[in-house]
Design a protein around this motif. Structure first.
Motif: not given
Ligand SMILES: [Mg+2]
Ligand SMILES: Nc1ncnc2c1ncn2[C@@H]1O[C@H](COP(=O)(O)OP(=O)(O)O)[C@@H](O)[C@H]1O
Lengths: 280, 255
Positions: B48, B160-161
């Motif tokens: 991240s 991000d995910e």
């Molecule tokens: Mg993360």
């Protein structure tokens, strides 16, 4: 959908609803009616018993007053033209204190959110002010501001402001950091984070603060009127107590109950208007 | 092919009272225009952080990020960011949500609104334009979130995910969905995930990072030679399993 149905007459429910569901709806409705009926009965019984005991002189109406005397008192006050005046004064003070407390509290919460430095500096002061019994400040306000409506409103603010600040600020701080990040990924400024996320997301918190504030404002105004006033429901209560006119005291308390309940309902209505529409 | 994102020696150390946390070290990477790159790595290895650095939200403690040759110094309109959850605002309609980025960038124009409408129509959300997010399914919400990002017309998407909040079934469908949109709109994508299968099924290249501080451990080119590749089709290719095992071993997960 469902809550609408509940209010509907059960024979308006479409055919497609199963028998069990119909039964269930009916039982819910019956339950609701029963609750409302019991609530009303308690009120009627309490007043009835009060009237009866006072009429039979089992309790002394001079000390306890009684419903019929309350009605008579309301009538006399009304004839004198004083009733509406007192109600008006108190309600006005409460509304001003209430609106001022909410607006100022929210603005200060915004400032504290904005500046980490100010927030850290202010923290111990807020904690101490929050734990201080605000009524102790009454005499100071009277001396500084004068024995009038301004002192009463100051008293109201003293009682509601800190709670509002803490409540609203806490609402700001529990907002998901990722929502803030989202605005920043679009290049959003701090002001935009405030207006696009923090404030709209905190609307429920702010409304909640309003609900608490309504109650606190009434406390502030009545305490203020006890201390300084020449008019208002708080004044009537104190005056009635001093000259031992319990009819006047009970009447004022009763009117106060109704006014406070109405104002609270106003906030609940506001909440419905602002929030429920969006979040169904 | 043209390099669109270039990471040069990126290093990141977080400072805290308990000391220094080295999150990333010496990351070098080039991403080509139109490419789909995934970054996988153990949790906490700085994935991240890396995306935040690419987006300009976070300044690296060392190294440079170049986008189309220009150094990144803050959030750029060339980069769109998709977060783990959709974060649609429940007090805004889908249309108002989709226009959020434009509002912030003060570029809500009639033609931009038309583009928003076009995207909503193309990707099956136009009937929901004036509904509130709570009336949408998880997959539709993620699609609306992607459209919110696309409306500002970024060339590069960072994810991000972005699918990890969805249940498995929905996730497979949304993978296909979002992949399709990204390809149709000709975007370059950099996706962070901890799901190895997801990364292989969607990307042209998978970058494996080491444990914290994250550095590039290995790079896997994914080329299944499929016509009209979709994530679901990729998952069915026999070679998929080999790549999966290879990356799995590299991630070196100890339970
Ligand atoms: Mg993360
Ligand atoms: N703002 C921060 N301050 C201090 N440490 C941080 C901060 N953000 C992340 N970290 C630390 O840096 C490491 C990498 O975090 P992150 O990039 O979120 O990892 P990942 O996304 O790969 O799980 C983690 O160990 C995390 O605890």
């Amino acid at each position: 959908m469902f809550s609408l149905r509940q209010k509907d007459n059960s024979d308006l429910v479409p055919e497609t609803i199963s028998l069990e569901h119909k039964k269930y709806l009916k039982s819910v409705q019956r339950q609701k009616l029963l609750v409302r009926f019991t609530q009303i009965m308690i009120l009627v019984l309490a007043f009835g018993l009060w009237e009866l005991l006072a009429s039979l002189k089992i309790v002394d109406p001079f000390i306890t007053s009684q419903p019929s005397r309350i009605i008579k008192t309301i009538n006399t006050l009304y004839q004198e033209g004083a009733l509406l005046h007192h109600i008006y004064i108190t309600c006005l003070e409460t509304i001003i204190g209430f609106v001022l407390g909410t607006v100022l509290g929210t603005v200060i919460a915004i400032i504290l959110w904005w500046s980490d430095f100010i927030s850290k500096v202010a923290e111990p002061y807020l904690v101490i002010l929050n734990s201080l019994p605000k009524i102790a400040l009454g005499p100071i306000f009277i001396v500084w501001i004068g024995a009038g409506p301004a002192a009463i409103i100051a008293m109201t603010l003293a009682i509601s402001l800190i709670v509002t600040i803490l409540e609203v600020l806490n609402g700001f701080l529990v907002i998901d950091k990722e929502k803030i990040k989202l605005v920043q990924t679009f290049g959003g400024t701090k002001l935009q984070v405030m207006t696009k996320v923090i404030l709209p997301a905190s609307l429920p918190t702010i409304i909640n603060a309003l609900k608490i504030n309504v109650g606190l404002s009434w406390v502030g105004v009545i305490v203020g009127e006890f201390l300084v006033s020449k008019a208002g429901l708080g004044y009537l209560i104190v005056y009635g107590g001093q000259v031992f006119k319990l009819d006047l005291v009970m009447t004022s308390v009763l009117i106060l109950c109704i006014a406070a309940a109405l104002m609270y309902q106003g906030v609940v209505y506001l909440e419905k208007l602002l929030i429920t529409r969006h979040r169904e | 092919m043209k390099v669109i994102v270039e990471l040069q020696n990126i290093g990141m150390k977080y400072q805290s009272l308990n000391g220094e946390i080295p999150a990333l070290e010496n990351i070098n990477l080039e991403v080509y225009e139109g490419e789909f790159v995934s970054i996988v790595g153990p949790s906490g290895c700085g994935k991240s952080t890396l995306l935040s650095i690419i987006s300009g939200l976070l300044a690296p403690t060392s190294g440079n990020v170049l986008i189309e040759g220009e150094q990144v110094t803050g959030p750029s309109k060339k980069v769109g960011y998709m977060l783990q959850k959709d974060h649609l605002f429940d007090w805004r309609t889908i249309m108002q949500n989709v226009l959020l980025g434009l509002e912030i960038q003060k570029s809500v124009t009639p033609s931009a609104k038309q583009y928003a409408e076009h995207l909503l129509r193309t990707y099956g959300l136009i009937e929901f334009a004036h509904k509130y997010p709570s009336q949408l399914s998880g997959g539709m919400r993620q699609r609306a979130a992607l459209i919110r990002t696309l409306v500002t017309n970024p060339q590069i998407l960072l994810l991000d995910e972005a699918f990890s909040a969805l249940d498995y079934q929905t996730r497979l469908a949304v993978n296909d969905d979002i992949y399709d949109i990204i390809k149709k709109e000709h975007k370059t994508a950099i996706m962070v995930t901890h799901d190895i299968a997801e990364s292989i099924s969607m990307s042209d290249r998978v970058i494996v990072l080491t444990r914290r501080p994250g550095t590039v451990k290995s790079v896997h080119e994914i080329n299944f030679q499929l016509d009209n590749r979709t994530p679901l089709k990729s998952r069915k290719v026999p070679k998929f399993q080999n790549v999966f095992e290879c990356i799995w071993k590299e991630l070196d997960v100890h339970v």
